[in-house]
Design a protein around this motif. Structure first.
Motif, mmCIF file in Angstrom:
data_model
loop_
_atom_site.group_PDB
_atom_site.id
_atom_site.type_symbol
_atom_site.label_atom_id
_atom_site.label_comp_id
_atom_site.label_asym_id
_atom_site.label_seq_id
_atom_site.Cartn_x
_atom_site.Cartn_y
_atom_site.Cartn_z
ATOM 1 N N GLY A 1 0.803 -1.224 0.000
ATOM 2 C CA GLY A 1 0.000 0.000 0.000
ATOM 3 C C GLY A 1 0.838 1.276 0.000
ATOM 4 N N ARG B 1 1.935 1.807 -3.624
ATOM 5 C CA ARG B 1 0.717 2.152 -4.377
ATOM 6 C C ARG B 1 0.325 3.612 -4.138
ATOM 7 N NH1 ARG B 1 -3.498 -0.562 -1.213
ATOM 8 N NH2 ARG B 1 -3.319 1.364 -0.034
ATOM 9 N N ARG C 1 1.005 -13.712 -3.598
ATOM 10 C CA ARG C 1 -0.077 -14.062 -2.665
ATOM 11 C C ARG C 1 -0.985 -12.876 -2.372
ATOM 12 N NH1 ARG C 1 2.311 -15.454 2.605
ATOM 13 N NH2 ARG C 1 3.797 -13.885 1.958
ATOM 14 N N ARG C 2 -0.669 -11.748 -2.934
ATOM 15 C CA ARG C 2 -1.439 -10.551 -2.573
ATOM 16 C C ARG C 2 -2.733 -10.410 -3.360
ATOM 17 N NH1 ARG C 2 1.746 -7.193 0.965
ATOM 18 N NH2 ARG C 2 3.454 -8.570 1.469
ATOM 19 N N ASP C 3 -3.539 -9.460 -2.922
ATOM 20 C CA ASP C 3 -4.905 -9.394 -3.461
ATOM 21 C C ASP C 3 -5.007 -8.830 -4.879
ATOM 22 O OD1 ASP C 3 -4.080 -6.960 -2.435
ATOM 23 O OD2 ASP C 3 -5.788 -6.700 -1.085
ATOM 24 N N ASN D 1 -1.390 -3.667 -5.551
ATOM 25 C CA ASN D 1 -0.729 -3.847 -4.256
ATOM 26 C C ASN D 1 0.544 -4.677 -4.353
ATOM 27 O OD1 ASN D 1 -2.634 -2.350 -2.871
ATOM 28 N ND2 ASN D 1 -3.929 -4.129 -2.456
ATOM 29 N N ASP E 1 -9.692 -16.439 -1.081
ATOM 30 C CA ASP E 1 -10.009 -15.521 0.000
ATOM 31 C C ASP E 1 -11.131 -14.559 -0.407
ATOM 32 O OD1 ASP E 1 -10.213 -13.693 2.000
ATOM 33 O OD2 ASP E 1 -8.086 -13.153 2.038
ATOM 34 N N THR F 1 -12.817 -12.493 1.200
ATOM 35 C CA THR F 1 -12.846 -11.128 1.740
ATOM 36 C C THR F 1 -12.265 -10.146 0.727
ATOM 37 O OG1 THR F 1 -10.685 -11.240 2.841
ATOM 38 C CG2 THR F 1 -12.604 -11.895 4.148
ATOM 39 N N ARG F 2 -11.536 -10.679 -0.245
ATOM 40 C CA ARG F 2 -10.990 -9.800 -1.292
ATOM 41 C C ARG F 2 -12.103 -9.148 -2.110
ATOM 42 N NH1 ARG F 2 -6.408 -14.172 -3.069
ATOM 43 N NH2 ARG F 2 -5.028 -13.825 -1.270
ATOM 44 N N ARG G 1 -12.620 -6.031 -0.382
ATOM 45 C CA ARG G 1 -11.458 -5.166 -0.588
ATOM 46 C C ARG G 1 -11.473 -4.548 -1.987
ATOM 47 N NH1 ARG G 1 -7.337 -5.569 3.071
ATOM 48 N NH2 ARG G 1 -5.747 -5.124 1.527
ATOM 49 N N ARG H 1 -13.858 -1.708 -1.968
ATOM 50 C CA ARG H 1 -13.328 -0.608 -1.153
ATOM 51 C C ARG H 1 -12.272 0.184 -1.930
ATOM 52 N NH1 ARG H 1 -9.273 -0.281 3.016
ATOM 53 N NH2 ARG H 1 -8.895 -2.535 2.993
ATOM 54 N N ARG I 1 -12.536 4.007 -3.233
ATOM 55 C CA ARG I 1 -11.578 4.958 -2.660
ATOM 56 C C ARG I 1 -10.789 5.686 -3.749
ATOM 57 N NH1 ARG I 1 -6.470 2.897 0.577
ATOM 58 N NH2 ARG I 1 -7.839 2.510 2.365
HETATM 59 P P1 ATP Z 1 -5.046 0.629 3.429
HETATM 60 O O1 ATP Z 1 -4.630 1.846 2.712
HETATM 61 O O2 ATP Z 1 -6.511 0.420 3.486
HETATM 62 O O3 ATP Z 1 -4.345 0.389 4.727
HETATM 63 P P2 ATP Z 1 -3.410 -1.503 2.501
HETATM 64 O O4 ATP Z 1 -3.215 -2.001 1.115
HETATM 65 O O5 ATP Z 1 -2.224 -0.972 3.204
HETATM 66 O O6 ATP Z 1 -4.569 -0.480 2.419
HETATM 67 P P3 ATP Z 1 -3.825 -3.586 4.478
HETATM 68 O O7 ATP Z 1 -5.157 -4.184 4.781
HETATM 69 O O8 ATP Z 1 -3.053 -2.941 5.538
HETATM 70 O O9 ATP Z 1 -4.153 -2.619 3.285
HETATM 71 O O10 ATP Z 1 -2.940 -4.700 3.782
HETATM 72 C C1 ATP Z 1 -1.567 -4.563 3.540
HETATM 73 C C2 ATP Z 1 -1.188 -5.358 2.321
HETATM 74 O O11 ATP Z 1 -1.464 -6.739 2.535
HETATM 75 C C3 ATP Z 1 -1.987 -4.929 1.090
HETATM 76 O O12 ATP Z 1 -1.262 -4.059 0.291
HETATM 77 C C4 ATP Z 1 -2.330 -6.227 0.402
HETATM 78 O O13 ATP Z 1 -1.488 -6.448 -0.693
HETATM 79 C C5 ATP Z 1 -2.100 -7.305 1.428
HETATM 80 N N1 ATP Z 1 -3.390 -7.905 1.812
HETATM 81 C C6 ATP Z 1 -4.233 -7.500 2.791
HETATM 82 N N2 ATP Z 1 -5.310 -8.282 2.860
HETATM 83 C C7 ATP Z 1 -5.170 -9.198 1.908
HETATM 84 C C8 ATP Z 1 -5.955 -10.295 1.456
HETATM 85 N N3 ATP Z 1 -7.140 -10.572 2.020
HETATM 86 N N4 ATP Z 1 -5.472 -11.042 0.448
HETATM 87 C C9 ATP Z 1 -4.290 -10.764 -0.105
HETATM 88 N N5 ATP Z 1 -3.521 -9.757 0.234
HETATM 89 C C10 ATP Z 1 -3.934 -8.970 1.233
#
Ligand code: ATP
Length: 436
Positions: A42, A45, A128-130, A134, A174, A176-177, A180, A183, A187
């Motif tokens: 994040g 990003r 493994r990320r969403d 990210n 997952d 819950t993605r 996300r 969201r 945003r």
């Molecule tokens: P925010 O600005 O809302 O904090 P963020 O991207 O930093 O956004 P976090 O929820 O803190 O969000 O997550 C940190 C990182 O972990 C994200 O950048 C994302 O790549 C990864 N991540 C979080 N949740 C998941 C998920 N459910 N599946 C895969 N990757 C995830």
């Protein structure tokens, strides 16, 4: 092959100089230790998009705890190690935090296999990320400081304003993605990629939310309600049929949307008016979110989501007592002091909730005035003044001061000292007492 580009200049221009220097130092220590270190996720990003984000996540190809220890030593910070996950947090003397994690590394390697290229652990970790947006990483080591590493076309997707998953099973892995995705889409005002949207719809249709731990769904909902505009996200949830997946009895209509919009205005007012004491804003939305459901369904969802007891109780209080309170305040007309007495034991969130719930502008106005002015009203007069008048400290003190406060609130006092004298005379007469 990954797309490389150096964004050192961007780091320098967009980050506060202290943060930039800290990243340089992480890179120096990493190089000394012969470890590759990256800032990822994040933070990168938002740097590129131009949104403030100082959640620094470092991923290390090797032992993150080793780097964290050495870095903490160098900057004289505190290090907290989580051995189980090979992660660490370094806290600076000013409270600023940096998280370190080890990239998932390959344990099994076929004998005689070619040595992996040095970015393989990082790539596996990022895979493994969403979403692609990210998955960007910036290398921090010495001469390579600022090298943008982009295995999955994250930069292109940021430029095209697209939310895209990395592979077809992402939402199955997952669910819950799904939340996300909506969201982030709202945003950043990004679109969900065509293929990604198809996968998202399939996942919703299969009701994959059932397969997730309720607590994780709740946490994502909370993240949604912490955003600047939850209304637009819930609208999208409705469009995709996600609300009905939570409960078939879910209602999302004009009334609910207006309620959300009013909460948003109140929250913004509150943030501007009080930058010190914050309220739990997400809980207001969560209560409004559940409000139209039958009570047994509210209970079921709170249980399914494993909402902690104190939060569940506050939510139920907001829904049921909030409703009663709103009805009572809308129906009868109370003086300022009466309103003060009704509200003084209520939580901040309750007053905000009732203020958002009511459509009566004038009631809303008075509730906000209560929070801003009346609640913390300090009289000029204190207990000392009463002592000087010859009164003995005791329960009577409180009674006199409360009465005085009521009269001030009701606008019946020009001069507090005159009012005090009247008050004291009145009470003494009633009690047939003489001043000492
Ligand atoms: P925010 O600005 O809302 O904090 P963020 O991207 O930093 O956004 P976090 O929820 O803190 O969000 O997550 C940190 C990182 O972990 C994200 O950048 C994302 O790549 C990864 N991540 C979080 N949740 C998941 C998920 N459910 N599946 C895969 N990757 C995830």
């Amino acid at each position: 092959s990954p797309h490389f580009k150096n964004i050192r200049q961007m780091l320098k221009e967009r980050l506060p100089s202290e943060v930039y220097e800290l990243l340089r130092k992480v890179g120096e220590v990493a190089t000394e230790k012969g470890i590759n270190a990256y800032v990822i996720g994040g933070f990168v990003r938002d740097l590129i998009i131009g949104r403030k984000n100082l959640d620094v996540d470092i991923v290390v190809e090797g032992d993150a705890t080793e780097l964290a220890r050495a870095f903490a030593k160098k900057i004289m910070g505190k290090v907290h190690i989580f051995d189980k996950f090979k992660t660490a947090t370094v806290t600076l003397s000013d409270g600023f935090k940096i998280d370190f994690a080890s990239a998932r590394t390959e344990i099994y390697r076929a004998p005689g296999a070619l040595p992996e290229v040095d970015t393989a652990p990082l790539k596996k970790d990022l895979f493994r990320r969403d979403f692609t947006i990210n998955t960007l990483a910036v290398k921090l080591n010495g001469r390579e400081f600022g090298k943008l590493i982009d295995f999955f076309n994250g930069l292109k997707d940021i430029k095209e304003k697209k939310i895209r998953v990395l592979h077809a099973l992402s939402f199955v892995e997952d669910p819950t993605r799904i939340l996300r995705a909506l969201r982030f889409a709202v945003r950043y005002r990004f679109n969900i990629g065509k293929h990604t949207e198809k996968l998202l719809k399939i996942a919703v249709r299969k009701n994959l939310f059932r397969t997730v731990e309720g607590k994780r769904v709740y946490l994502e909902l909370k993240h949604i309600f912490e955003e600047d505009n939850p209304l637009r996200i819930v609208n999208r949830m409705e469009e995709y049929g996600i609300l009905k997946a939570f409960s078939p009895r879910f209602i999302w209509n004009r009334k609910k949307r207006d309620f959300f919009e009013r909460i948003r205005k109140i929250v913004n007012w509150h943030k501007l008016t009080f930058n010190k004491h914050k309220a739990n804003y997400s809980i207001l939305y969560f209560a409004a979110f559940l409000e139209s459901l039958p009570a047994d369904e509210v209970d079921r969802l709170l249980k399914d989501f494993s909402v902690p007891d104190d939060e569940a109780n506050l939510i139920k209080n907001l829904i049921y007592r909030g409703r009663q309170l709103a009805v009572k305040l809308e129906r009868e007309s109370f003086s300022n002091s009466e309103l003060y007495e009704i509200l003084k034991r209520e939580k901040e969130e309750m007053v905000l909730y009732v203020a958002a719930r009511t459509t009566k502008e004038d009631l809303k106005h008075r509730l906000l005035e209560y929070l801003k002015e009346w609640r913390d009203l300090k009289l000029v007069i204190t207990g000392n003044d009463l002592k000087e008048m010859g009164l003995k400290p005791g329960p009577l003190f409180k009674k006199i001061l409360t009465e005085l406060k009521h009269r001030v609130l009701d606008g019946k006092v020009d001069n507090e000292y005159d009012a005090l004298e009247e008050e004291v005379k009145k009470i003494l007469k009633k009690k047939k007492l003489e001043p000492v």
